[in-house]
Design a protein around this motif. Structure first.
Motif, PDB file in Angstrom:
ATOM      1  N   ALA A  60       0.816  -1.220   0.000  1.00  0.00           N
ATOM      2  CA  ALA A  60       0.000   0.000   0.000  1.00  0.00           C
ATOM      3  C   ALA A  60       0.850   1.271   0.000  1.00  0.00           C
ATOM      4  O   ALA A  60       0.407   2.319  -0.462  1.00  0.00           O
ATOM      5  N   GLY A  61       2.064   1.185   0.537  1.00  0.00           N
ATOM      6  CA  GLY A  61       2.870   2.391   0.701  1.00  0.00           C
ATOM      7  C   GLY A  61       3.631   2.782  -0.552  1.00  0.00           C
ATOM      8  O   GLY A  61       4.230   1.923  -1.208  1.00  0.00           O
ATOM      9  N   GLU A  62       3.630   4.076  -0.863  1.00  0.00           N
ATOM     10  CA  GLU A  62       4.583   4.591  -1.853  1.00  0.00           C
ATOM     11  C   GLU A  62       5.954   4.699  -1.182  1.00  0.00           C
ATOM     12  O   GLU A  62       6.996   4.558  -1.808  1.00  0.00           O
ATOM     13  N   VAL A  63       5.906   4.991   0.123  1.00  0.00           N
ATOM     14  CA  VAL A  63       7.099   4.980   0.965  1.00  0.00           C
ATOM     15  C   VAL A  63       6.858   3.964   2.068  1.00  0.00           C
ATOM     16  O   VAL A  63       5.754   3.908   2.625  1.00  0.00           O
ATOM     17  N   VAL A  64       7.876   3.154   2.376  1.00  0.00           N
ATOM     18  CA  VAL A  64       7.750   2.140   3.425  1.00  0.00           C
ATOM     19  C   VAL A  64       8.694   2.506   4.571  1.00  0.00           C
ATOM     20  O   VAL A  64       9.848   2.886   4.333  1.00  0.00           O
ATOM     21  N   ILE A  65       8.184   2.420   5.780  1.00  0.00           N
ATOM     22  CA  ILE A  65       8.997   2.722   6.964  1.00  0.00           C
ATOM     23  C   ILE A  65       9.197   1.451   7.774  1.00  0.00           C
ATOM     24  O   ILE A  65       8.220   0.803   8.170  1.00  0.00           O
ATOM     25  N   ASN A  66      10.464   1.100   8.008  1.00  0.00           N
ATOM     26  CA  ASN A  66      10.778  -0.038   8.861  1.00  0.00           C
ATOM     27  C   ASN A  66      10.857   0.420  10.304  1.00  0.00           C
ATOM     28  O   ASN A  66      11.813   1.076  10.700  1.00  0.00           O
ATOM     29  N   ALA A  67       9.846   0.060  11.080  1.00  0.00           N
ATOM     30  CA  ALA A  67       9.802   0.462  12.492  1.00  0.00           C
ATOM     31  C   ALA A  67       9.740  -0.752  13.413  1.00  0.00           C
ATOM     32  O   ALA A  67       9.321  -0.634  14.561  1.00  0.00           O
ATOM     33  N   VAL A  91      12.440   3.745   4.509  1.00  0.00           N
ATOM     34  CA  VAL A  91      12.995   4.505   5.635  1.00  0.00           C
ATOM     35  C   VAL A  91      13.233   3.547   6.791  1.00  0.00           C
ATOM     36  O   VAL A  91      12.296   2.914   7.274  1.00  0.00           O
ATOM     37  N   ASP A  92      14.475   3.442   7.235  1.00  0.00           N
ATOM     38  CA  ASP A  92      14.822   2.532   8.329  1.00  0.00           C
ATOM     39  C   ASP A  92      15.104   3.344   9.583  1.00  0.00           C
ATOM     40  O   ASP A  92      16.081   4.091   9.634  1.00  0.00           O
ATOM     41  N   VAL A  93      14.252   3.205  10.584  1.00  0.00           N
ATOM     42  CA  VAL A  93      14.411   3.990  11.817  1.00  0.00           C
ATOM     43  C   VAL A  93      14.842   3.115  12.996  1.00  0.00           C
ATOM     44  O   VAL A  93      14.892   3.583  14.123  1.00  0.00           O
ATOM     45  N   CYS A  94      15.187   1.860  12.735  1.00  0.00           N
ATOM     46  CA  CYS A  94      15.397   0.932  13.855  1.00  0.00           C
ATOM     47  C   CYS A  94      16.820   1.006  14.414  1.00  0.00           C
ATOM     48  O   CYS A  94      17.728   1.580  13.821  1.00  0.00           O
ATOM     49  N   ASN A  95      16.986   0.420  15.564  1.00  0.00           N
ATOM     50  CA  ASN A  95      18.298   0.271  16.174  1.00  0.00           C
ATOM     51  C   ASN A  95      18.614  -1.205  16.349  1.00  0.00           C
ATOM     52  O   ASN A  95      17.701  -2.016  16.528  1.00  0.00           O
ATOM     53  N   PRO A  96      19.903  -1.553  16.282  1.00  0.00           N
ATOM     54  CA  PRO A  96      20.288  -2.968  16.361  1.00  0.00           C
ATOM     55  C   PRO A  96      20.324  -3.470  17.796  1.00  0.00           C
ATOM     56  O   PRO A  96      21.243  -4.162  18.199  1.00  0.00           O
ATOM     57  N   LEU A  97      19.299  -3.103  18.555  1.00  0.00           N
ATOM     58  CA  LEU A  97      19.300  -3.408  19.987  1.00  0.00           C
ATOM     59  C   LEU A  97      18.829  -4.834  20.237  1.00  0.00           C
ATOM     60  O   LEU A  97      17.694  -5.196  19.943  1.00  0.00           O
ATOM     61  N   ALA A  98      19.727  -5.627  20.789  1.00  0.00           N
ATOM     62  CA  ALA A  98      19.398  -7.011  21.123  1.00  0.00           C
ATOM     63  C   ALA A  98      19.641  -7.201  22.615  1.00  0.00           C
ATOM     64  O   ALA A  98      20.405  -6.457  23.221  1.00  0.00           O
ATOM     65  N   PHE A  99      18.975  -8.184  23.183  1.00  0.00           N
ATOM     66  CA  PHE A  99      19.216  -8.481  24.591  1.00  0.00           C
ATOM     67  C   PHE A  99      19.871  -9.849  24.699  1.00  0.00           C
ATOM     68  O   PHE A  99      19.329 -10.851  24.239  1.00  0.00           O
ATOM     69  N   MET A 100      21.071  -9.864  25.244  1.00  0.00           N
ATOM     70  CA  MET A 100      21.814 -11.115  25.373  1.00  0.00           C
ATOM     71  C   MET A 100      22.204 -11.249  26.844  1.00  0.00           C
ATOM     72  O   MET A 100      22.830 -10.339  27.397  1.00  0.00           O
ATOM     73  N   ALA A 101      21.805 -12.346  27.420  1.00  0.00           N
ATOM     74  CA  ALA A 101      22.096 -12.593  28.830  1.00  0.00           C
ATOM     75  C   ALA A 101      21.664 -11.404  29.688  1.00  0.00           C
ATOM     76  O   ALA A 101      22.386 -10.959  30.589  1.00  0.00           O
ATOM     77  N   GLY A 102      20.496 -10.874  29.359  1.00  0.00           N
ATOM     78  CA  GLY A 102      19.922  -9.802  30.165  1.00  0.00           C
ATOM     79  C   GLY A 102      20.539  -8.439  29.945  1.00  0.00           C
ATOM     80  O   GLY A 102      20.175  -7.469  30.597  1.00  0.00           O
ATOM     81  N   GLU A 103      21.477  -8.362  28.997  1.00  0.00           N
ATOM     82  CA  GLU A 103      22.147  -7.082  28.765  1.00  0.00           C
ATOM     83  C   GLU A 103      21.802  -6.538  27.390  1.00  0.00           C
ATOM     84  O   GLU A 103      21.726  -7.296  26.423  1.00  0.00           O
ATOM     85  N   ALA A 104      21.635  -5.243  27.301  1.00  0.00           N
ATOM     86  CA  ALA A 104      21.394  -4.611  26.010  1.00  0.00           C
ATOM     87  C   ALA A 104      22.698  -4.623  25.208  1.00  0.00           C
ATOM     88  O   ALA A 104      23.733  -4.187  25.691  1.00  0.00           O
TER      89      ALA A 104
END
Lengths: 217, 217
Positions: A60-67, A91-104
């Motif tokens: 549906a989007g002419e522009v797609v935003i990855n959120a 448009v990519d607005v995300c961050n590569p934030l992962a949680f490993m062993a309880g830590e960001a």
């Protein structure tokens, strides 16, 4: 403009909601076709708001935003389908934030970035990384933080960055506050800013802050 | 105050020179006792300026500044000697910038930082990470960049951070522009800011810039 916003979390809903307010047609995409959060958002928002699966939103989007979150971005975009992304501004607005062993933690970090991974996986999409250096409330309302603070854009397609700069202008970011960092490789730089953002967030308890770059001369 | 500045590169010479101008006694330390750059600097600077090996500089300083590159920081500090660092404020201004296969890379990155490594290796030194987010000309002359831009401090010893905030004040950074990020672990955050700094430096061609953090309310 017709936007497809992928991700029904706070970031996706906030961006989608503001774009609807601004008069755009927005489809909020989720993993499943019958996501209740997306359906409720579409019902509450306006006539211009719709909900659907990732593929419907991207189509549906002419522009797609990855959120969606960085760790699931590629999966979400694969579900959206390359045929619904090719040639479009993504448009990519995300961050590569992962949680490993309880830590960001960041994944990937330094030798790669989510922005680059998306551009490699969808070479015909015109990926622009932006807005990931601020909280979503600041994304759509930069005036809630005082000062002429900045937002960054990274991407290989100059025209796509220009178009995104226009969208940022509608969200309240004047063009002179948009810092062009260069190609999509520079997504690494803004993604690696996250630990400094997180540290300041934890110390202050508020996500309502941002940085302004001052230059001599 | 007596300072020992480790490192005869541009950062070390710039910091040492300004501290001498401010009336402090400074010993500029290098790997070898007879480093011609250090000797020339000491001759040119003032009576309060001396040159010596790392161990002499560290022994002479009430405060020791690590201004060698990140990859050689631990070696330099081992040469300086734990006995000359114990109990002292150890200001770490370096970045973990390494060159691998012709590319600038951070080492360590994310799961560790040079600041933390130094604190672990010298548990009785009072390590404060600061100033690594700006070029050395800006370190000693923040006024060359307009605006109320910030500098950060990270360290486990509150009194040491207070003392370093005093030093920063002498260099031209008022206390209200010094952002305390917390313990030495937060050195990761400022060290990971380097790619964004490098990207903006490459794009603008000038190292004379810095960021200001704006907070709501």
């Amino acid at each position: 403009m017709r936007y497809g916003v992928l991700g029904t979390g706070e970031v996706g809903r906030t961006l989608a909601g503001r774009l609807v307010e601004l008069g755009h047609e927005v489809t909020l995409g989720s993993r499943t076709r019958d996501n209740p959060v997306a359906a409720e958002w579409a019902t509450a928002a306006a006539e211009r708001a719709r909900a659907g699966a990732f593929a419907q939103a991207a189509a549906a989007g002419e522009v797609v935003i990855n959120a969606v979150g960085g760790p699931v971005a590629l999966d979400a975009l694969r579900a959206a389908g390359a045929e619904h992304l090719d040639g479009k501004v993504l448009v990519d607005v995300c961050n590569p934030l992962a949680f490993m062993a309880g830590e960001a933690r960041l994944d990937p970090v330094e030798s790669d970035s989510v922005g680059e991974r998306i551009q490699r996986a969808f070479p015909h999409a015109r990926v622009v990384k932006t807005l990931n250096t601020v909280n979503c409330r600041v994304m759509v309302d930069p005036g809630r933080v005082p000062g002429a603070h900045n937002v960054f854009v990274s991407g290989d397609d100059a025209e796509a960055k220009e178009q995104v700069t226009g969208m940022l202008g509608e969200l309240g970011w004047p063009a002179q506050r948009v810092v062009d960092l260069g190609g999509i490789r520079s997504a690494r730089a803004v993604e690696m800013y996250l630990p400094l953002w997180l540290t300041m967030f934890r110390n202050s308890g508020s996500p309502d802050f941002n940085i302004e770059v001052h230059w001599a001369g």
